[in-house]
Design an enzyme around this catalytic site. Structure first.
Site, PDB file in Angstrom:
ATOM      1  N   ARG A   1      -9.462   4.198   4.980  1.00  0.00           N
ATOM      2  CA  ARG A   1      -8.360   4.939   4.337  1.00  0.00           C
ATOM      3  C   ARG A   1      -8.986   5.943   3.379  1.00  0.00           C
ATOM      4  O   ARG A   1      -9.868   5.599   2.597  1.00  0.00           O
ATOM      5  CB  ARG A   1      -7.466   3.975   3.567  1.00  0.00           C
ATOM      6  CG  ARG A   1      -6.560   4.694   2.599  1.00  0.00           C
ATOM      7  CD  ARG A   1      -5.592   3.766   1.904  1.00  0.00           C
ATOM      8  NE  ARG A   1      -4.535   3.340   2.786  1.00  0.00           N
ATOM      9  CZ  ARG A   1      -3.365   2.848   2.362  1.00  0.00           C
ATOM     10  NH1 ARG A   1      -3.125   2.718   1.066  1.00  0.00           N
ATOM     11  NH2 ARG A   1      -2.446   2.471   3.208  1.00  0.00           N
TER      12      ARG A   1
ATOM     13  N   HIS B   1      -0.421   7.436   9.285  1.00  0.00           N
ATOM     14  CA  HIS B   1      -0.633   6.024   8.954  1.00  0.00           C
ATOM     15  C   HIS B   1      -0.195   5.229  10.192  1.00  0.00           C
ATOM     16  O   HIS B   1       0.826   4.534  10.166  1.00  0.00           O
ATOM     17  CB  HIS B   1       0.204   5.671   7.724  1.00  0.00           C
ATOM     18  CG  HIS B   1      -0.193   4.404   7.033  1.00  0.00           C
ATOM     19  ND1 HIS B   1      -1.075   3.480   7.576  1.00  0.00           N
ATOM     20  CD2 HIS B   1       0.182   3.886   5.826  1.00  0.00           C
ATOM     21  CE1 HIS B   1      -1.211   2.467   6.739  1.00  0.00           C
ATOM     22  NE2 HIS B   1      -0.470   2.681   5.676  1.00  0.00           N
TER      23      HIS B   1
ATOM     24  N   ARG C   1      -1.407  -3.688   0.316  1.00  0.00           N
ATOM     25  CA  ARG C   1      -0.941  -4.296   1.563  1.00  0.00           C
ATOM     26  C   ARG C   1      -1.829  -3.998   2.761  1.00  0.00           C
ATOM     27  O   ARG C   1      -2.187  -4.890   3.525  1.00  0.00           O
ATOM     28  CB  ARG C   1       0.464  -3.798   1.926  1.00  0.00           C
ATOM     29  CG  ARG C   1       1.565  -4.563   1.280  1.00  0.00           C
ATOM     30  CD  ARG C   1       2.705  -3.639   0.997  1.00  0.00           C
ATOM     31  NE  ARG C   1       2.324  -2.819  -0.133  1.00  0.00           N
ATOM     32  CZ  ARG C   1       2.581  -3.157  -1.398  1.00  0.00           C
ATOM     33  NH1 ARG C   1       3.256  -4.234  -1.662  1.00  0.00           N
ATOM     34  NH2 ARG C   1       2.162  -2.394  -2.400  1.00  0.00           N
ATOM     35  N   THR C   2      -2.151  -2.715   2.940  1.00  0.00           N
ATOM     36  CA  THR C   2      -2.900  -2.362   4.148  1.00  0.00           C
ATOM     37  C   THR C   2      -4.280  -3.015   4.092  1.00  0.00           C
ATOM     38  O   THR C   2      -4.757  -3.579   5.074  1.00  0.00           O
ATOM     39  CB  THR C   2      -3.008  -0.835   4.295  1.00  0.00           C
ATOM     40  OG1 THR C   2      -1.689  -0.296   4.203  1.00  0.00           O
ATOM     41  CG2 THR C   2      -3.618  -0.451   5.625  1.00  0.00           C
TER      42      THR C   2
ATOM     43  N   LYS D   1     -24.975   9.782  -4.394  1.00  0.00           N
ATOM     44  CA  LYS D   1     -26.345  10.327  -4.383  1.00  0.00           C
ATOM     45  C   LYS D   1     -26.419  11.563  -3.503  1.00  0.00           C
ATOM     46  O   LYS D   1     -27.489  12.053  -3.193  1.00  0.00           O
ATOM     47  CB  LYS D   1     -27.324   9.278  -3.853  1.00  0.00           C
ATOM     48  CG  LYS D   1     -27.402   8.019  -4.669  1.00  0.00           C
ATOM     49  CD  LYS D   1     -28.442   7.097  -4.048  1.00  0.00           C
ATOM     50  CE  LYS D   1     -28.373   5.697  -4.611  1.00  0.00           C
ATOM     51  NZ  LYS D   1     -29.115   4.760  -3.770  1.00  0.00           N
TER      52      LYS D   1
HETATM   53  C1  NCD Z   1       2.179   3.353   2.122  1.00  0.00           C
HETATM   54  C2  NCD Z   1       0.984   4.291   2.128  1.00  0.00           C
HETATM   55  O1  NCD Z   1      -0.079   3.958   1.596  1.00  0.00           O
HETATM   56  O2  NCD Z   1       1.141   5.352   2.707  1.00  0.00           O
HETATM   57  N1  NCD Z   1       1.861   2.065   1.704  1.00  0.00           N
HETATM   58  C3  NCD Z   1       1.390   1.178   2.630  1.00  0.00           C
HETATM   59  O3  NCD Z   1       0.434   1.428   3.323  1.00  0.00           O
HETATM   60  N2  NCD Z   1       2.085   0.041   2.773  1.00  0.00           N
HETATM   61  C4  NCD Z   1       3.358   3.895   1.436  1.00  0.00           C
HETATM   62  C5  NCD Z   1       3.211   4.397   0.044  1.00  0.00           C
HETATM   63  O4  NCD Z   1       2.164   4.289  -0.607  1.00  0.00           O
HETATM   64  O5  NCD Z   1       4.214   4.938  -0.435  1.00  0.00           O
END
Ligand code: NCD
Length: 330
Positions: A107, A140, A57-58, A86
Site C-alpha cells: 500500500r 483498492h 483493517r487491510t 539511504k
Molecule cells: C479505506 C482505504 O484505505 O482506502 N480503508 C480500508 O482499506 N478499509 C477507506 C478509507 O480509508 O476511507
C-alpha cells in the site's frame, strides 16, 4: 491470476468463484481440524507486507489471511526504517523484498506504485506476485472484492448483487474504494448506482466513462433524503481529508451526508449499510445496533476474501474445495 494490481483482471465467473471459495474457507476454518488443514497448505511460503500509508483493517486482514493459510509474514510499515532513506530506489527496494519472500502485498500513498512493482517483477528471474492493498487515490481492488462478497452474502436469498440499486455516498472524488467497487459492479446485471456527494467531491469522469462504456446506469445527487427510500444498499465513505490541499473537506456540511436515526427510518427494511471503515461522523454510532448495518461483518469478510484471493494466487483453491466436505457439510 498472478499480480492483483487493478480490478481489470476479474470477470464474473472469477468473482463468483472467489465468493464461493471465501465461504468455503470461512466454513472450514470453524473447526480445529479445518483450521489446521488450511494452515498446512502454504506453510513453506513467506509474504512481505509493505505498507507505507496508514492501515488498520487491510494490514491486519492481509496479515491474518496469510496466517490462516500458514504463510509467514514480515513487514515494513514506515519508509523511514527502510533503505529508501539511504537513497535506495523504489525498484531496488521491491527487488530486495522479492529476494526473501514469495508474495508482496503493498500500500502506498502514490498511485501507480503497485503497477511499477508488478512490472519490475515481470522483468526479473525470481518473479513473485504483487497484491495492491491501496494505491493512493486510485485503486483498492481487494477492498472491492470484499465489498462484492458482502453484497452477495447480504442478498444471498434475494438474488445477490444483481438487480440492486446501490448508493455510494461521501468523498467519491478521492475515495479509492468506491472507484474500484464501481469497476467491479460492471459485472453484475441490472445494477443501478446512485452517487450521493457534495458537489466538490463528485465521482471522477474516468469512472463515469467506464460505467457508460459498460452500460451501467448511474445518477448523481446531493440530496440523500430524496434517494434513501429507493436504495437496496448504501455504501458510505468518509472525507479523505489527508488529500486536502487547502482544508477543502472542512467546508462540507457532513450532516447532509450522514446516516443516523432519521435516515434509518427512511430506508427499506431489507437495505444494507456498508462502509469500508474507518468511519468519521458519517455513520452515527447508534446505527451499529441496527440489523441493516453490515460494516463490522464487511470488515471480517475482508480477511476471508483475502485468504481466498491468496489461495487462488498460489493455486491451492482446488485443494481447498476438494477437502471442504471432510470438514464441513458445505
Ligand atoms: C479505506 C482505504 O484505505 O482506502 N480503508 C480500508 O482499506 N478499509 C477507506 C478509507 O480509508 O476511507
Amino acid at each position: 491470476m498472478f499480480h492483483i494490481v487493478t480490478t481489470d483482471i476479474f470477470n464474473r465467473s472469477l468473482l463468483d468463484e472467489l465468493c464461493q471459495l471465501t465461504t468455503v474457507i470461512r466454513t472450514i476454518a470453524k473447526s480445529r481440524e479445518g483450521a489446521r488443514f488450511l494452515q498446512e497448505l502454504l506453510s513453506t511460503r513467506r509474504a512481505m507486507l509493505y505498507f507505507t500509508q496508514p492501515s488498520t483493517r487491510t494490514f491486519l486482514s492481509m496479515n491474518n489471511a496469510c496466517h490462516i493459510l500458514g504463510i509467514r509474514t514480515s513487514e515494513i510499515r514506515d519508509p523511514e526504517v527502510s533503505s529508501e532513506v539511504k537513497g535506495e530506489s523504489f525498484e531496488d527496494s521491491i527487488r530486495t523484498f522479492s529476494s526473501y519472500v514469495d508474495l508482496i502485498v503493498m500500500r502506498t500513498p502514490q498511485p501507480g506504485y503497485a503497477a511499477r512493482a508488478a512490472a519490475l517483477m515481470d522483468s526479473i528471474p525470481r518473479r513473485v506476485p504483487v497484491i495492491n492493498a491501496g494505491s493512493g487515490k486510485d485503486q483498492h481492488p481487494t477492498q472491492a472484492l470484499l465489498d462484492i462478497y458482502t453484497l452477495e452474502r447480504s442478498f444471498e436469498n434475494a438474488g445477490g448483487a444483481d438487480g440492486k440499486t446501490i448508493g455510494m455516498m461521501g468523498d467519491l472524488k478521492r475515495g479509492r474504494t468506491v472507484r474500484s467497487l464501481c469497476r467491479l459492479m460492471c459485472h453484475y446485471r441490472d445494477v443501478q448506482l446512485v452517487f450521493i456527494s457534495p458537489p466538490a467531491f463528485e465521482m471522477e469522469p474516468d469512472i463515469k466513462d467506464y460505467l457508460r462504456g459498460h452500460r451501467i446506469e448511474y445518477s448523481e445527487t446531493n440530496n440523500l433524503q430524496h434517494v434513501l427510500p429507493e436504495l437496496d444498499a448504501i455504501y458510505v465513505t468518509r472525507m479523505q481529508s489527508e488529500y486536502d490541499i487547502e482544508s477543502e473537506s472542512s467546508s462540507v456540511d457532513l450532516a447532509r451526508f450522514s446516516i443516523a436515526a432519521d435516515e434509518l427510518k427512511r430506508m427499506k427494511s431489507s437495505a444494507v449499510i456498508m462502509h469500508p471503515l474507518p468511519r468519521g461522523p458519517e455513520i452515527h454510532r447508534s446505527v451499529d445496533t441496527d440489523p441493516r448495518s453490515m460494516y463490522w461483518r464487511q470488515e471480517r469478510n475482508g480477511m476471508w476474501m483475502r485468504a481466498a484471493l491468496i489461495a487462488t494466487v498460489f493455486r491451492v483453491s482446488d485443494q481447498i474445495r476438494d477437502a471442504a466436505s471432510r470438514f464441513t457439510a458445505c
